[in-house]
Design a protein around this motif. Sequence first.
Motif, mmCIF file in Angstrom:
data_model
loop_
_atom_site.group_PDB
_atom_site.id
_atom_site.type_symbol
_atom_site.label_atom_id
_atom_site.label_comp_id
_atom_site.label_asym_id
_atom_site.label_seq_id
_atom_site.Cartn_x
_atom_site.Cartn_y
_atom_site.Cartn_z
ATOM 1 N N GLN A 164 48.920 -9.347 61.220
ATOM 2 C CA GLN A 164 49.653 -9.564 60.271
ATOM 3 C C GLN A 164 50.325 -8.339 59.795
ATOM 4 O OE1 GLN A 164 49.654 -8.484 57.025
ATOM 5 N NE2 GLN A 164 51.311 -9.813 56.213
ATOM 6 N N ALA A 165 49.607 -7.161 59.741
ATOM 7 C CA ALA A 165 49.801 -5.739 59.521
ATOM 8 C C ALA A 165 50.954 -5.327 60.409
ATOM 9 C CB ALA A 165 48.735 -4.903 59.516
ATOM 10 N N LEU A 166 50.775 -5.693 61.743
ATOM 11 C CA LEU A 166 51.802 -5.400 62.751
ATOM 12 C C LEU A 166 52.979 -6.055 62.561
ATOM 13 C CD1 LEU A 166 49.623 -5.235 65.945
ATOM 14 C CD2 LEU A 166 50.794 -3.163 64.763
ATOM 15 N N LEU A 167 53.063 -7.114 62.244
ATOM 16 C CA LEU A 167 54.169 -8.265 62.053
ATOM 17 C C LEU A 167 54.919 -8.187 60.711
ATOM 18 C CD1 LEU A 167 53.150 -11.034 64.493
ATOM 19 C CD2 LEU A 167 54.559 -9.042 65.021
ATOM 20 N N GLN A 168 54.485 -7.270 59.975
ATOM 21 C CA GLN A 168 54.850 -7.191 58.527
ATOM 22 C C GLN A 168 56.210 -7.235 58.404
ATOM 23 O OE1 GLN A 168 53.182 -4.112 55.952
ATOM 24 N NE2 GLN A 168 52.567 -5.677 54.427
ATOM 25 N N PHE B 229 38.166 -5.191 50.686
ATOM 26 C CA PHE B 229 39.047 -6.332 50.180
ATOM 27 C C PHE B 229 40.117 -5.509 49.214
ATOM 28 C CE2 PHE B 229 36.114 -9.399 52.117
ATOM 29 C CZ PHE B 229 36.799 -9.725 52.920
ATOM 30 N N ALA B 230 39.523 -4.846 48.223
ATOM 31 C CA ALA B 230 40.481 -4.154 47.346
ATOM 32 C C ALA B 230 41.516 -3.288 48.088
ATOM 33 C CB ALA B 230 39.602 -3.278 46.303
ATOM 34 N N ASN B 231 40.931 -2.422 49.155
ATOM 35 C CA ASN B 231 41.825 -1.840 49.896
ATOM 36 C C ASN B 231 42.865 -2.738 50.530
ATOM 37 O OD1 ASN B 231 40.860 0.685 49.080
ATOM 38 N ND2 ASN B 231 39.612 0.928 51.107
ATOM 39 N N LEU B 232 42.384 -3.698 51.188
ATOM 40 C CA LEU B 232 43.420 -4.545 51.996
ATOM 41 C C LEU B 232 44.508 -5.245 50.963
ATOM 42 C CD1 LEU B 232 40.890 -6.275 54.468
ATOM 43 C CD2 LEU B 232 42.720 -4.457 55.102
ATOM 44 N N ARG C 205 45.931 0.094 51.952
ATOM 45 C CA ARG C 205 45.741 -0.978 53.039
ATOM 46 C C ARG C 205 45.445 -0.252 54.281
ATOM 47 N NH1 ARG C 205 50.842 -3.456 50.233
ATOM 48 N NH2 ARG C 205 51.940 -2.506 52.138
ATOM 49 N N GLY C 206 46.049 0.935 54.605
ATOM 50 C CA GLY C 206 45.683 1.571 55.806
ATOM 51 C C GLY C 206 44.418 1.819 55.945
#
Length: 135
Positions: free
Chosen positions: A125-129, A83-86, A94-95
């Motif tokens: 969500q990452a793809l549509l950011q 979660f810290a990374n995300l 985030r990756g």
Amino acid sequence: RDPHEDVYRISLRVLAHFVRALGPHSKILQDWVSAPSQSGASGAGIADAASTFGSSAGALLHADLLPLLRQVDGKGDQGGDLFANLLHLQKHRRGRGLLALQKAADAGHLTSNSIAHFMVPLCLQALLQRGASSA
């Protein structure tokens, strides 16, 4: 900042708290749901939810994500924590969070519940950011 990003970050923080606080207790909850009740009250509501959203209390509480979490060390570093990374500001962190999820899914460590209710929406969500610039 985009309001959608705020909602995303708040939702992820709530889920992080949910997994950290309740995930470790999934075995106790499973025992309570499956134990016969002496007072007539039962864990039927939780059992129904577990059967609807997952095969067990562990699946319902996303306990399979617990191995991807890491306690903060003495220096305050949360490196390696899912979660810290995300939630990190840097895209490469985030990756790393998404890569950790992918590795766990490839190894078969995630339940279908966590994949469907957590991983797929997160990846979408990452793809549509939305981009930060108008270019």
